[in-house]
Design a protein around this motif. Structure first.
Motif, PDB file in Angstrom:
ATOM      1  N   GLU A 261       0.807  -1.215   0.000  1.00 25.74           N
ATOM      2  CA  GLU A 261       0.000   0.000   0.000  1.00 25.74           C
ATOM      3  C   GLU A 261       0.849   1.278   0.000  1.00 25.74           C
ATOM      4  O   GLU A 261       0.370   2.329  -0.363  1.00 25.74           O
ATOM      5  N   GLN A 262       2.093   1.172   0.422  1.00 21.00           N
ATOM      6  CA  GLN A 262       2.925   2.378   0.495  1.00 21.00           C
ATOM      7  C   GLN A 262       4.371   1.968   0.288  1.00 21.00           C
ATOM      8  O   GLN A 262       4.967   1.296   1.125  1.00 21.00           O
ATOM      9  N   MET A 263       4.935   2.352  -0.819  1.00 22.22           N
ATOM     10  CA  MET A 263       6.314   1.980  -1.119  1.00 22.22           C
ATOM     11  C   MET A 263       7.274   2.785  -0.234  1.00 22.22           C
ATOM     12  O   MET A 263       6.974   3.911   0.165  1.00 22.22           O
ATOM     13  N   PRO A 264       8.444   2.220   0.069  1.00 22.18           N
ATOM     14  CA  PRO A 264       9.429   2.930   0.894  1.00 22.18           C
ATOM     15  C   PRO A 264       9.782   4.279   0.274  1.00 22.18           C
ATOM     16  O   PRO A 264       9.771   4.425  -0.949  1.00 22.18           O
ATOM     17  N   PRO A 265      10.115   5.303   1.083  1.00 22.29           N
ATOM     18  CA  PRO A 265      10.179   5.199   2.552  1.00 22.29           C
ATOM     19  C   PRO A 265       8.785   5.169   3.186  1.00 22.29           C
ATOM     20  O   PRO A 265       7.917   5.954   2.805  1.00 22.29           O
ATOM     21  N   LEU A 266       8.612   4.260   4.121  1.00 21.86           N
ATOM     22  CA  LEU A 266       7.336   4.125   4.799  1.00 21.86           C
ATOM     23  C   LEU A 266       7.113   5.278   5.768  1.00 21.86           C
ATOM     24  O   LEU A 266       8.068   5.893   6.245  1.00 21.86           O
ATOM     25  N   SER A 267       5.849   5.537   6.072  1.00 27.65           N
ATOM     26  CA  SER A 267       5.539   6.513   7.102  1.00 27.65           C
ATOM     27  C   SER A 267       6.083   6.006   8.436  1.00 27.65           C
ATOM     28  O   SER A 267       6.362   4.810   8.599  1.00 27.65           O
ATOM     29  N   GLU A 268       6.225   6.922   9.388  1.00 25.12           N
ATOM     30  CA  GLU A 268       6.761   6.537  10.697  1.00 25.12           C
ATOM     31  C   GLU A 268       5.891   5.475  11.360  1.00 25.12           C
ATOM     32  O   GLU A 268       6.392   4.543  11.982  1.00 25.12           O
ATOM     33  N   GLY A 269       4.571   5.600  11.203  1.00 28.22           N
ATOM     34  CA  GLY A 269       3.667   4.630  11.790  1.00 28.22           C
ATOM     35  C   GLY A 269       3.863   3.246  11.211  1.00 28.22           C
ATOM     36  O   GLY A 269       3.902   2.249  11.938  1.00 28.22           O
ATOM     37  N   ARG A 270       3.994   3.170   9.899  1.00 29.51           N
ATOM     38  CA  ARG A 270       4.179   1.865   9.251  1.00 29.51           C
ATOM     39  C   ARG A 270       5.543   1.276   9.582  1.00 29.51           C
ATOM     40  O   ARG A 270       5.673   0.061   9.742  1.00 29.51           O
ATOM     41  N   GLN A 271       6.542   2.113   9.664  1.00 25.03           N
ATOM     42  CA  GLN A 271       7.865   1.614  10.067  1.00 25.03           C
ATOM     43  C   GLN A 271       7.791   0.991  11.462  1.00 25.03           C
ATOM     44  O   GLN A 271       8.412  -0.049  11.720  1.00 25.03           O
ATOM     45  N   THR A 272       7.037   1.628  12.344  1.00 26.67           N
ATOM     46  CA  THR A 272       6.940   1.123  13.715  1.00 26.67           C
ATOM     47  C   THR A 272       6.207  -0.212  13.758  1.00 26.67           C
ATOM     48  O   THR A 272       6.606  -1.119  14.495  1.00 26.67           O
ATOM     49  N   TRP A 273       5.132  -0.357  12.983  1.00 23.21           N
ATOM     50  CA  TRP A 273       4.421  -1.641  12.968  1.00 23.21           C
ATOM     51  C   TRP A 273       5.288  -2.736  12.352  1.00 23.21           C
ATOM     52  O   TRP A 273       5.323  -3.866  12.843  1.00 23.21           O
ATOM     53  N   LEU A 274       6.025  -2.398  11.298  1.00 24.33           N
ATOM     54  CA  LEU A 274       6.962  -3.356  10.715  1.00 24.33           C
ATOM     55  C   LEU A 274       7.991  -3.782  11.754  1.00 24.33           C
ATOM     56  O   LEU A 274       8.338  -4.967  11.868  1.00 24.33           O
ATOM     57  N   SER A 275       8.448  -2.824  12.549  1.00 19.51           N
ATOM     58  CA  SER A 275       9.406  -3.140  13.607  1.00 19.51           C
ATOM     59  C   SER A 275       8.815  -4.114  14.620  1.00 19.51           C
ATOM     60  O   SER A 275       9.491  -5.024  15.105  1.00 19.51           O
ATOM     61  N   GLU A 276       7.530  -3.955  14.950  1.00 19.77           N
ATOM     62  CA  GLU A 276       6.869  -4.876  15.877  1.00 19.77           C
ATOM     63  C   GLU A 276       6.792  -6.282  15.300  1.00 19.77           C
ATOM     64  O   GLU A 276       6.958  -7.272  16.023  1.00 19.77           O
ATOM     65  N   LEU A 277       6.543  -6.395  14.008  1.00 21.23           N
ATOM     66  CA  LEU A 277       6.531  -7.709  13.359  1.00 21.23           C
ATOM     67  C   LEU A 277       7.921  -8.343  13.408  1.00 21.23           C
ATOM     68  O   LEU A 277       8.059  -9.567  13.583  1.00 21.23           O
ATOM     69  N   ILE A 278       8.938  -7.506  13.264  1.00 18.33           N
ATOM     70  CA  ILE A 278      10.317  -8.027  13.323  1.00 18.33           C
ATOM     71  C   ILE A 278      10.668  -8.437  14.748  1.00 18.33           C
ATOM     72  O   ILE A 278      11.377  -9.434  14.956  1.00 18.33           O
ATOM     73  N   TRP A 279      10.166  -7.715  15.768  1.00 19.79           N
ATOM     74  CA  TRP A 279      10.354  -8.140  17.166  1.00 19.79           C
ATOM     75  C   TRP A 279       9.807  -9.555  17.358  1.00 19.79           C
ATOM     76  O   TRP A 279      10.432 -10.395  18.022  1.00 19.79           O
ATOM     77  N   ARG A 280       8.638  -9.821  16.786  1.00 21.90           N
ATOM     78  CA  ARG A 280       8.032 -11.148  16.909  1.00 21.90           C
ATOM     79  C   ARG A 280       8.970 -12.219  16.337  1.00 21.90           C
ATOM     80  O   ARG A 280       9.135 -13.297  16.898  1.00 21.90           O
ATOM     81  N   GLU A 281       9.594 -11.902  15.198  1.00 20.19           N
ATOM     82  CA  GLU A 281      10.526 -12.852  14.588  1.00 20.19           C
ATOM     83  C   GLU A 281      11.798 -12.987  15.421  1.00 20.19           C
ATOM     84  O   GLU A 281      12.379 -14.072  15.518  1.00 20.19           O
ATOM     85  N   PHE A 282      12.237 -11.884  16.022  1.00 25.09           N
ATOM     86  CA  PHE A 282      13.426 -11.918  16.870  1.00 25.09           C
ATOM     87  C   PHE A 282      13.235 -12.895  18.027  1.00 25.09           C
ATOM     88  O   PHE A 282      14.138 -13.684  18.347  1.00 25.09           O
ATOM     89  N   TYR A 283      12.061 -12.896  18.639  1.00 27.74           N
ATOM     90  CA  TYR A 283      11.798 -13.817  19.748  1.00 27.74           C
ATOM     91  C   TYR A 283      11.730 -15.265  19.272  1.00 27.74           C
ATOM     92  O   TYR A 283      12.160 -16.183  19.987  1.00 27.74           O
ATOM     93  N   GLN A 284      11.226 -15.495  18.064  1.00 30.94           N
ATOM     94  CA  GLN A 284      11.264 -16.856  17.502  1.00 30.94           C
ATOM     95  C   GLN A 284      12.712 -17.289  17.261  1.00 30.94           C
ATOM     96  O   GLN A 284      13.077 -18.441  17.511  1.00 30.94           O
ATOM     97  N   HIS A 285      13.506 -16.371  16.805  1.00 26.40           N
ATOM     98  CA  HIS A 285      14.933 -16.584  16.552  1.00 26.40           C
ATOM     99  C   HIS A 285      15.643 -16.984  17.869  1.00 26.40           C
ATOM    100  O   HIS A 285      16.433 -17.935  17.897  1.00 26.40           O
ATOM    101  N   LEU A 286      15.311 -16.315  18.960  1.00 27.79           N
ATOM    102  CA  LEU A 286      15.930 -16.642  20.250  1.00 27.79           C
ATOM    103  C   LEU A 286      15.505 -18.020  20.753  1.00 27.79           C
ATOM    104  O   LEU A 286      16.327 -18.788  21.262  1.00 27.79           O
ATOM    105  N   ILE A 287      14.203 -18.339  20.612  1.00 26.60           N
ATOM    106  CA  ILE A 287      13.700 -19.640  21.047  1.00 26.60           C
ATOM    107  C   ILE A 287      14.419 -20.760  20.305  1.00 26.60           C
ATOM    108  O   ILE A 287      14.743 -21.810  20.869  1.00 26.60           O
ATOM    109  N   TYR A 288      14.674 -20.530  19.030  1.00 30.48           N
ATOM    110  CA  TYR A 288      15.354 -21.533  18.201  1.00 30.48           C
ATOM    111  C   TYR A 288      16.792 -21.758  18.673  1.00 30.48           C
ATOM    112  O   TYR A 288      17.240 -22.896  18.801  1.00 30.48           O
ATOM    113  N   PHE A 289      17.513 -20.672  18.952  1.00 28.49           N
ATOM    114  CA  PHE A 289      18.929 -20.793  19.312  1.00 28.49           C
ATOM    115  C   PHE A 289      19.154 -21.104  20.786  1.00 28.49           C
ATOM    116  O   PHE A 289      20.223 -21.583  21.164  1.00 28.49           O
ATOM    117  N   GLU A 290      18.182 -20.821  21.630  1.00 30.61           N
ATOM    118  CA  GLU A 290      18.357 -21.003  23.074  1.00 30.61           C
ATOM    119  C   GLU A 290      17.243 -21.892  23.650  1.00 30.61           C
ATOM    120  O   GLU A 290      16.253 -21.385  24.185  1.00 30.61           O
TER     121      GLU A 290
END
Length: 474
Positions: A261-290
């Motif tokens: 819906e919005q090509m980069p650069p994303l709005s600040e709001g969309r960047q923040t939601w994308l960051s939250e999705l990446i946090w979710r993946e980061f925690y999966q990444h930790l569970i896998y390695f630890e």
């Protein structure tokens, strides 16, 4: 004949295991095995069980349009779910089983057992990295080691995202592949859960409805996400986490909609939601390695030297929303009554339990899981260890939320508090987060603060310093 063994991937769109099975050109059966004993062990919330049950009914209908029957059975636990799978493999002459990976320790052990047992029958178990956009182990530092801090992980993740743009896999219908299945030959069982459920009807479960919720958030609220997300009286968050938790929606679908819906650069709001999705993946990444995280251990070794008071009366007051701190109590009542809690409030409530009441974070972690419709082990564990300062990239231990000032900052007029703590409805704005200081406080049926935040903060600082010093000295 192939089986797709569904777990927390309850969708037909963008489901790697299902797509690969369909593309094989062979007949496909989808299977789901309920495991109430394992669910109890993992503290699954009854409201999430209800959401799964309702979603399975819709999924069965969606799969039937692809000429794929959904078979269902209830086993006791993960171990016996493998035995059920083996019985189906033998009964229907299955040659290949397809699954999407889960990264928690018990789930990995279950799949290892299944692979071993299936190989004895000459059947292949195909495992796919589907839960994350970038599988654990695919985003690593220059030395090839996993990231232990979120910010460099996110930086590497975004760089990789530029190289591999988001793609959603569209299912190829069984009819299009010219197959004929005979559903009458497939044994069907009633979807009866031997597990407590609580009504989740406020959350629609049809795929069209779920996708509409995703589109509505991205189109109407995502640009304001950064500004609104911390204020619980505003509908500023996506409320899509329950669907991500049970796999009715994939992270790829979320990212594709956000980026389409919005090509980069994303709005600040969309960047923040994308960051939250990446946090979710980061925690999966930790569970896998630890794997120790799945055993309830602190990520940081010194965390095991912390001492806890674990006062039962205080714990119960926290659970019931009767601590005398309005923002904490409103948060807990929202959780108890709806099965969901605003993200900012999760941090405030967790911090209060750990650092104001000196309660072991694992007690709070279990309670949240037992109530949350979006309960997901990796994210819940990651959030609690962040608040406890014992996790990977956790909050510094000397940073302790003041529940009063947090309430004043994020619910300044007390709208959220008054909704969930109606006994405070007549308290003036000035005193809504400190009602005991109001001149007419005696006429309000609401408890005084069960602890003094300033005093408890000093106790917590000493506790954490002692734990770290002990670790450094040994």
């Amino acid at each position: 004949m192939r089986i797709v063994w569904l777990r927390r991937d309850l969708r037909t769109i963008d489901n790697t295991a299902l797509n690969v099975a369909i593309e094989s050109g062979e007949p496909v059966i989808a299977a789901f095995v309920a495991t109430p004993d394992s669910w109890r062990e993992h503290k699954m919330a009854p409201i999430q069980a209800d959401l799964i049950k309702r979603r399975l009914v819709e999924l069965k209908s969606e799969l039937s349009e692809l000429n794929i029957p959904l078979i269902y059975f209830e086993a006791q636990d993960y171990a016996s779910s493998v035995d059920v799978l083996l019985s189906w493999v033998k009964q229907y002459g299955v040659t290949n089983v397809h699954v999407n990976k889960e990264y928690e320790l018990n789930e990995v052990s279950r799949d290892d057992k299944a692979e071993s047992k299936l190989s004895e029958l000459g059947v292949m178990l195909h495992r796919y990295d589907d839960k994350c956009y970038f599988a654990p182990g695919s985003v690593v530092n220059k030395q090839g080691h996993y990231f232990k801090v979120f910010t460099p992980y996110k930086r590497a993740y975004l760089q990789k995202l530029e190289q591999y743009p988001v793609q959603v896999q569209k299912v190829k219908g069984a009819v299009e592949l010219g197959r004929e299945l005979r559903p009458q030959d497939i044994l069907q069982h009633d979807m009866t859960f031997n597990y407590p459920t609580e009504c989740s009807d406020v959350y629609p479960v049809k795929t069209t409805q779920i996708l509409e919720l995703l589109r509505a958030f991205v189109n109407e609220r995502s640009d304001d996400y950064q500004a609104d997300r911390d204020f619980p009286s505003i509908e500023g968050t996506s409320r899509l986490s329950p669907y991500l938790a049970i796999g009715a929606l994939s992270v790829r679908q979320c990212m594709a909609r956000l980026l389409y819906e919005q090509m980069p650069p994303l709005s600040e709001g969309r960047q923040t939601w994308l960051s939250e999705l990446i946090w979710r993946e980061f925690y999966q990444h930790l569970i896998y390695f630890e794997p120790k995280l799945s055993r309830g251990e602190s990520f940081l070794p010194w965390g095991r030297h912390l001492t806890w008071q674990n006062d039962e009366k205080r714990i119960q007051a926290w659970k019931e929303g009767m601590t005398g701190y309005p923002i904490v109590d409103a948060a807990m009542r929202q959780l108890n009554q709806t099965g969901w809690m605003h993200n900012r409030l999760r941090m405030i409530a967790a911090s209060f339990l750990i650092k104001d009441l000196q309660v072991d974070w694992r007690i709070g972690e279990d309670y949240f899981m037992s109530k949350l419709i979006d309960g997901e082990y990796s994210a819940n564990n990651g959030g609690w260890q962040w608040c406890a300062s014992t996790g990977c990239d956790g909050q510094p231990y000397f940073r302790i939320f003041n529940p009063t000032t947090q309430g004043e900052r994020f619910d300044p007029k007390g709208d959220f508090v008054r909704h969930w703590v109606p006994e405070l409805k007549n308290v003036p704005d000035k005193f809504i987060h400190q009602p005991s200081k109001w001149a007419n406080a005696k006429g309000v049926s609401y408890p005084s603060p069960i602890v003094d935040h300033k005093a408890q903060r000093e106790i917590t600082l000493a506790n954490y310093k002692n734990a770290k010093d002990f670790m450094d000295a040994t």
